[in-house]
Scaffold this active site. Structure first.
Site, PDB file in Angstrom:
ATOM      1  N   SER A 167      64.991 -42.086 -94.834  1.00 61.14           N
ATOM      2  CA  SER A 167      64.277 -42.363 -96.081  1.00 61.14           C
ATOM      3  C   SER A 167      63.652 -41.076 -96.635  1.00 61.14           C
ATOM      4  O   SER A 167      64.370 -40.112 -96.891  1.00 61.14           O
ATOM      5  CB  SER A 167      63.218 -43.446 -95.828  1.00 61.14           C
ATOM      6  OG  SER A 167      62.734 -43.989 -97.029  1.00 61.14           O
ATOM      7  N   ASP A 200      69.789 -52.646 -98.843  1.00 59.21           N
ATOM      8  CA  ASP A 200      68.541 -51.873 -98.932  1.00 59.21           C
ATOM      9  C   ASP A 200      67.850 -52.151-100.264  1.00 59.21           C
ATOM     10  O   ASP A 200      68.404 -51.883-101.327  1.00 59.21           O
ATOM     11  CB  ASP A 200      68.849 -50.371 -98.801  1.00 59.21           C
ATOM     12  CG  ASP A 200      67.615 -49.535 -98.532  1.00 59.21           C
ATOM     13  OD1 ASP A 200      66.529 -49.894 -99.026  1.00 59.21           O
ATOM     14  OD2 ASP A 200      67.746 -48.515 -97.835  1.00 59.21           O
ATOM     15  N   HIS A 206      66.660 -51.698 -95.328  1.00 57.36           N
ATOM     16  CA  HIS A 206      66.146 -50.336 -95.189  1.00 57.36           C
ATOM     17  C   HIS A 206      65.767 -50.127 -93.726  1.00 57.36           C
ATOM     18  O   HIS A 206      64.593 -50.199 -93.347  1.00 57.36           O
ATOM     19  CB  HIS A 206      64.933 -50.155 -96.113  1.00 57.36           C
ATOM     20  CG  HIS A 206      64.535 -48.718 -96.321  1.00 57.36           C
ATOM     21  ND1 HIS A 206      65.368 -47.796 -96.922  1.00 57.36           N
ATOM     22  CD2 HIS A 206      63.394 -48.055 -96.018  1.00 57.36           C
ATOM     23  CE1 HIS A 206      64.749 -46.633 -97.000  1.00 57.36           C
ATOM     24  NE2 HIS A 206      63.549 -46.762 -96.438  1.00 57.36           N
TER      25      HIS A 206
END
Length: 216
Positions: free
Chosen positions: A112, A166, A197
């Site tokens: 991320s 996600d 995610h």
């Protein structure tokens, strides 16, 4: 230099992976994944990001590599914060060098927000790195890449992976980043998984194979 969690003793390691966590996490977040990878010849450095106030979260302070104003493609980006984290990661690379690991045996990895910094830093680093793993992330400050990219890492091995479900960083954002990289002449090894995610077992297996390829 940033404080970091380390795995595997440096005496038994011939290579290094600097792995950056996501927003609000810390270096311990990916310790279980490193254990699952079971790569004893690699020294893993899992740094803890400093605390920052995050605009997107109403100014709440948490560990972060840079401020966030939004996650849309056109959201403004914290160029100053990204540059500061790039400098911190360069210092960790230099520290690994002092431990006897050459830069071409060092890979950057991140999830991320950490993946964004890993990509940003690797493509601009002026010494050849072994590779970069960008997990559930995107290419930040993409418009600055043509002018700032380094010749030394034009052929860097890039592993990009994303979950098709996600909802934090949508897969179309990641696909746009992949296209941007390909347009800039980079070869991207792309993977997608039926997940949100997060990270799953199949992705970990693919990461292991990639690391064995670039850091045998």
């Amino acid at each position: 230099m940033l404080d970091y969690l380390k795995t595997n003793t440096i005496n038994n390691s011939t290579s290094c992976v600097i792995w950056l966590h996501g927003l609000g996490a810390d270096g311990y977040d990916f310790e279980p994944v490193v254990e699952m990878l079971n790569l004893q010849h690699i020294h893993f450095m899992l740094p803890h990001a400093p605390y920052k106030k995050i605009t997107m979260n109403n100014g709440y302070e948490m560990r972060a590599w840079y401020d966030l104003f939004g996650l849309d493609k056109d959201s403004p980006q914290d160029a100053v914060g990204i540059k500061a984290s790039q400098t911190e990661i360069k210092a960790l690379i230099a520290h690994a060098n002092t431990l006897g690991i050459p830069t071409n045996r060092i890979a950057l990895a991140g999830f991320s927000q950490g993946g964004a910094i890993a990509l940003h830093t690797a493509l601009r680093h002026t010494q050849t790195l072994a590779g970069v793993l960008a997990l559930s992330t995107y290419l930040p400050l993409k418009h600055t890449l043509p002018a700032q990219k380094s010749i030394e890492n034009q052929s860097i091995a890039i592993f990009m992976a994303h979950g098709i479900a996600d909802e934090v960083i949508r897969i179309d954002t990641a696909l746009s980043s992949r296209q941007q990289l390909q347009d800039a002449g980079y070869a991207v090894e792309w993977h997608e998984y039926p997940m949100a995610h997060s990270v799953n077992a199949n992705e970990i297996a693919d990461i292991r194979q990639f690391l064995l390829k670039i850091l045998p």
